[in-house]
Motif scaffolding. Structure first.
Motif, PDB file in Angstrom:
ATOM      1  N   ASN A  63      44.195  24.368  11.702  1.00 48.66           N
ATOM      2  CA  ASN A  63      43.404  23.460  12.515  1.00 48.66           C
ATOM      3  C   ASN A  63      42.030  24.061  12.771  1.00 48.66           C
ATOM      4  N   PHE A  64      41.017  23.206  12.770  1.00 49.05           N
ATOM      5  CA  PHE A  64      39.647  23.641  13.055  1.00 49.05           C
ATOM      6  C   PHE A  64      38.966  22.588  13.910  1.00 49.05           C
ATOM      7  N   THR A  65      38.342  23.023  15.010  1.00 48.83           N
ATOM      8  CA  THR A  65      37.635  22.117  15.912  1.00 48.83           C
ATOM      9  C   THR A  65      36.235  22.658  16.176  1.00 48.83           C
ATOM     10  N   LEU A  66      35.236  21.775  16.103  1.00 53.40           N
ATOM     11  CA  LEU A  66      33.848  22.184  16.315  1.00 53.40           C
ATOM     12  C   LEU A  66      33.152  21.145  17.181  1.00 53.40           C
ATOM     13  N   ASN A  67      32.488  21.596  18.258  1.00 52.59           N
ATOM     14  CA  ASN A  67      31.719  20.715  19.126  1.00 52.59           C
ATOM     15  C   ASN A  67      30.231  20.860  18.825  1.00 52.59           C
ATOM     16  N   LEU A  68      29.548  19.739  18.682  1.00 43.64           N
ATOM     17  CA  LEU A  68      28.109  19.718  18.420  1.00 43.64           C
ATOM     18  C   LEU A  68      27.434  18.809  19.438  1.00 43.64           C
ATOM     19  N   TYR A  69      26.229  19.204  19.868  1.00 43.70           N
ATOM     20  CA  TYR A  69      25.493  18.422  20.861  1.00 43.70           C
ATOM     21  C   TYR A  69      24.074  18.176  20.363  1.00 43.70           C
ATOM     22  N   TYR A  70      23.586  16.950  20.572  1.00 47.01           N
ATOM     23  CA  TYR A  70      22.258  16.580  20.106  1.00 47.01           C
ATOM     24  C   TYR A  70      21.512  15.798  21.183  1.00 47.01           C
ATOM     25  N   SER A  71      20.201  15.919  21.157  1.00 45.37           N
ATOM     26  CA  SER A  71      19.327  15.077  21.962  1.00 45.37           C
ATOM     27  C   SER A  71      18.769  13.988  21.071  1.00 45.37           C
ATOM     28  N   MET A  72      18.920  12.730  21.486  1.00 38.00           N
ATOM     29  CA  MET A  72      18.407  11.639  20.678  1.00 38.00           C
ATOM     30  C   MET A  72      16.882  11.693  20.607  1.00 38.00           C
ATOM     31  N   ASN A  73      16.242  12.154  21.690  1.00 39.65           N
ATOM     32  CA  ASN A  73      14.791  12.302  21.667  1.00 39.65           C
ATOM     33  C   ASN A  73      14.360  13.347  20.643  1.00 39.65           C
ATOM     34  N   GLN A  74      15.108  14.417  20.543  1.00 41.45           N
ATOM     35  CA  GLN A  74      14.778  15.460  19.572  1.00 41.45           C
ATOM     36  C   GLN A  74      15.000  14.972  18.145  1.00 41.45           C
ATOM     37  N   LEU A  75      16.093  14.224  17.923  1.00 45.07           N
ATOM     38  CA  LEU A  75      16.351  13.670  16.595  1.00 45.07           C
ATOM     39  C   LEU A  75      15.234  12.719  16.182  1.00 45.07           C
ATOM     40  N   ALA A  76      14.758  11.908  17.144  1.00 45.71           N
ATOM     41  CA  ALA A  76      13.671  10.975  16.854  1.00 45.71           C
ATOM     42  C   ALA A  76      12.387  11.726  16.523  1.00 45.71           C
ATOM     43  N   ALA A  77      12.095  12.776  17.305  1.00 45.69           N
ATOM     44  CA  ALA A  77      10.883  13.568  17.067  1.00 45.69           C
ATOM     45  C   ALA A  77      10.944  14.261  15.708  1.00 45.69           C
ATOM     46  N   ASP A  78      12.119  14.788  15.359  1.00 47.69           N
ATOM     47  CA  ASP A  78      12.272  15.462  14.064  1.00 47.69           C
ATOM     48  C   ASP A  78      12.088  14.471  12.909  1.00 47.69           C
ATOM     49  N   TRP A  79      12.651  13.255  13.067  1.00 54.31           N
ATOM     50  CA  TRP A  79      12.528  12.255  12.013  1.00 54.31           C
ATOM     51  C   TRP A  79      11.072  11.817  11.852  1.00 54.31           C
ATOM     52  N   ASP A  80      10.403  11.556  12.971  1.00 56.23           N
ATOM     53  CA  ASP A  80       9.006  11.124  12.909  1.00 56.23           C
ATOM     54  C   ASP A  80       8.135  12.189  12.233  1.00 56.23           C
ATOM     55  N   GLN A  81       8.414  13.447  12.540  1.00 56.56           N
ATOM     56  CA  GLN A  81       7.646  14.525  11.914  1.00 56.56           C
ATOM     57  C   GLN A  81       7.957  14.616  10.420  1.00 56.56           C
ATOM     58  N   ALA A  82       9.228  14.430  10.060  1.00 55.43           N
ATOM     59  CA  ALA A  82       9.615  14.472   8.648  1.00 55.43           C
ATOM     60  C   ALA A  82       8.950  13.344   7.871  1.00 55.43           C
ATOM     61  N   VAL A  83       8.814  12.175   8.496  1.00 53.92           N
ATOM     62  CA  VAL A  83       8.145  11.041   7.840  1.00 53.92           C
ATOM     63  C   VAL A  83       6.662  11.351   7.638  1.00 53.92           C
ATOM     64  N   ARG A  84       6.025  11.929   8.662  1.00 48.30           N
ATOM     65  CA  ARG A  84       4.606  12.288   8.520  1.00 48.30           C
ATOM     66  C   ARG A  84       4.401  13.305   7.398  1.00 48.30           C
ATOM     67  N   ASP A  85       5.302  14.270   7.320  1.00 49.07           N
ATOM     68  CA  ASP A  85       5.194  15.276   6.251  1.00 49.07           C
ATOM     69  C   ASP A  85       5.382  14.638   4.887  1.00 49.07           C
ATOM     70  N   ALA A  86       6.318  13.672   4.796  1.00 47.02           N
ATOM     71  CA  ALA A  86       6.580  13.006   3.519  1.00 47.02           C
ATOM     72  C   ALA A  86       5.370  12.171   3.085  1.00 47.02           C
ATOM     73  N   LYS A  87       4.779  11.463   4.038  1.00 46.36           N
ATOM     74  CA  LYS A  87       3.613  10.629   3.708  1.00 46.36           C
ATOM     75  C   LYS A  87       2.431  11.492   3.280  1.00 46.36           C
ATOM     76  N   ALA A  88       2.341  12.691   3.842  1.00 50.32           N
ATOM     77  CA  ALA A  88       1.274  13.602   3.429  1.00 50.32           C
ATOM     78  C   ALA A  88       1.441  14.022   1.975  1.00 50.32           C
ATOM     79  N   GLU A  89       2.683  13.913   1.470  1.00 50.65           N
ATOM     80  CA  GLU A  89       2.966  14.240   0.072  1.00 50.65           C
ATOM     81  C   GLU A  89       3.002  12.990  -0.798  1.00 50.65           C
TER      82      GLU A  89
END
Length: 218
Positions: A63-89
């Protein structure tokens, strides 16, 4: 979960405006078993025969159990930054970030229903979106489970001679994989700025309650 906070997503404004955090518990269980049980029959006369049997069995559970926690605001900020980086390319969006790997080679491959659960929570007819969120207000969650069973029964040759019959049905093999994801969304302090790892007691308590509910429902 990044799809929930991409620009244009129905759930983006609600999740970011209330600083939602999400807790995800990954539960993996593997149960393997095998058995070798040959049997022999020695006919002596039409009315008399000797039977001989043996058995060797082995089982293993992991058996293996793993707990993960995320901030939706952080996920949104990371995605927006990734999109800006992609558009720059010269690209419309990132090639990999926020996307599931392909091809999928896990038992958890399939529709997890997390996006649908969030949309269901925010379209509840009795929900008041203008009311301030406090206590357990605005919390929701659920789980999805995948069970994969592999079984091989009654394996072995059988033959019959004048004074011998056997062995037949030499062994069985079984493997059961139970993979489950439990997820819970809880709003945080609206004006609070996310810094580093999510440590909200709200989302941790919600994840614990969801696990207790599953145990009581069995």
């Amino acid at each position: 979960m990044t799809d929930l906070v991409k620009p244009g997503a129905y759930t983006r404004e609600e999740l970011l405006g209330n600083n939602y955090e999400v807790g995800v518990q990954l539960y993996l269980d593997v149960n393997n078993s095998g058995e070798l049980a040959p049997s022999f029959n020695f006919p002596q006369t039409p009315t008399l025969a000797y039977n001989l049997g043996a058995k060797l069995a082995k089982s293993r559970e992991q058996n293996f159990t793993l707990n993960l926690y995320y901030s939706m605001n952080q996920l949104a900020a990371d995605w927006d930054q990734a999109v800006r980086d992609a558009k720059a390319e010269g690209k419309n969006e990132p090639d990999v970030y926020g996307k599931c790997p392909s091809p999928l080679v896990t038992n958890l491959a399939g529709q997890l229903g997390i996006k649908e659960s969030a949309e269901l929570a925010f379209t509840s007819p009795d929900r008041n979106p203008t009311q301030g969120l406090s206590g357990t207000s605005g919390q929701f969650g659920g789980f999805v489970s995948f069970v994969v069973t592999k079984n091989l029964n009654a394996v072995g040759p059988t033959w019959t001679l004048q004074h011998f019959k056997g062995p037949g049905n030499l062994g069985t093999l079984s493997s059961v994989n139970t993979d489950k994801i439990t997820f819970g969304f809880a709003p945080g302090k609206v004006k609070e700025v996310f810094k580093g790892e999510v440590t909200s007691d709200r989302v941790k308590a919600l994840l614990l309650q969801l696990n207790l509910n599953q145990i009581q429902a069995r």
